[in-house]
Motif scaffolding. Structure first.
Motif, short mmCIF file in Angstrom:
data_model
loop_
_atom_site.label_atom_id
_atom_site.label_comp_id
_atom_site.label_asym_id
_atom_site.label_seq_id
_atom_site.Cartn_x
_atom_site.Cartn_y
_atom_site.Cartn_z
N ALA A 25 0.80 -1.22 0.00
CA ALA A 25 0.00 0.00 0.00
C ALA A 25 0.84 1.28 0.00
N PRO A 26 1.83 1.44 0.89
CA PRO A 26 2.63 2.68 0.85
C PRO A 26 3.38 2.86 -0.47
N GLU A 27 3.81 1.75 -1.07
CA GLU A 27 4.50 1.82 -2.36
C GLU A 27 3.57 2.32 -3.46
N LEU A 28 2.27 2.02 -3.30
CA LEU A 28 1.27 2.41 -4.28
C LEU A 28 0.63 3.76 -3.97
N GLY A 29 0.93 4.31 -2.80
CA GLY A 29 0.39 5.61 -2.42
C GLY A 29 -1.04 5.56 -1.92
N VAL A 30 -1.44 4.42 -1.34
CA VAL A 30 -2.79 4.28 -0.81
C VAL A 30 -2.71 3.61 0.56
N THR A 31 -3.82 3.59 1.28
CA THR A 31 -3.87 2.86 2.55
C THR A 31 -4.10 1.38 2.25
N TYR A 32 -3.75 0.53 3.21
CA TYR A 32 -3.95 -0.90 2.98
C TYR A 32 -5.44 -1.23 2.91
N GLN A 33 -6.27 -0.43 3.60
CA GLN A 33 -7.71 -0.67 3.55
C GLN A 33 -8.24 -0.41 2.12
N HIS A 34 -7.77 0.69 1.52
CA HIS A 34 -8.20 1.00 0.16
C HIS A 34 -7.71 -0.08 -0.81
N LEU A 37 -9.92 -3.07 -0.58
CA LEU A 37 -11.22 -2.85 -1.23
C LEU A 37 -11.11 -2.94 -2.75
N VAL A 38 -10.02 -2.41 -3.30
CA VAL A 38 -9.82 -2.46 -4.76
C VAL A 38 -9.59 -3.90 -5.19
N LEU A 39 -8.71 -4.63 -4.48
CA LEU A 39 -8.38 -5.99 -4.88
C LEU A 39 -9.52 -6.98 -4.64
N CYS A 40 -10.44 -6.64 -3.76
CA CYS A 40 -11.60 -7.50 -3.53
C CYS A 40 -12.78 -7.12 -4.43
N GLY A 41 -12.61 -6.04 -5.22
CA GLY A 41 -13.63 -5.65 -6.18
C GLY A 41 -14.71 -4.74 -5.62
N HIS A 42 -14.52 -4.21 -4.41
CA HIS A 42 -15.53 -3.34 -3.82
C HIS A 42 -15.38 -1.89 -4.26
N ARG A 43 -14.18 -1.51 -4.73
CA ARG A 43 -13.93 -0.17 -5.28
C ARG A 43 -13.21 -0.32 -6.59
N LEU A 44 -13.41 0.67 -7.47
CA LEU A 44 -12.75 0.66 -8.76
C LEU A 44 -11.59 1.65 -8.74
#
Length: 64
Positions: A25-34, A37-44
């Motif tokens: 997550a920090p390498e991607l510039g997002v929180t691990y929660q976000h 959610l993206v990898l589980c398909g709940h957010r795009l």
């Protein structure tokens, strides 16, 4: 036209490369929660999916 990675492909790449959500997550510039959610398909987020596919194999950083 570029083919966009799916959440399943991104999740499989992270797993195969040795990344946890908390490490990636920090390498991607997002929180691990976000990221979860993206990898589980709940957010795009095509940006997060593309970036997660491009992460290299995980190598632990040495503490000074």
């Amino acid at each position: 036209m570029k083919i966009q990675p799916t959440p399943e492909q991104a999740k499989a790449h992270l797993r195969a490369s040795g990344w946890s959500y908390r490490q990636a997550a920090p390498e991607l510039g997002v929180t691990y929660q976000h990221l979860c959610l993206v990898l589980c398909g709940h957010r795009l987020s095509q940006r997060v999916l593309r970036a997660s596919i491009s992460l290299p194999h995980y190598t632990p950083r040495r503490k000074p």
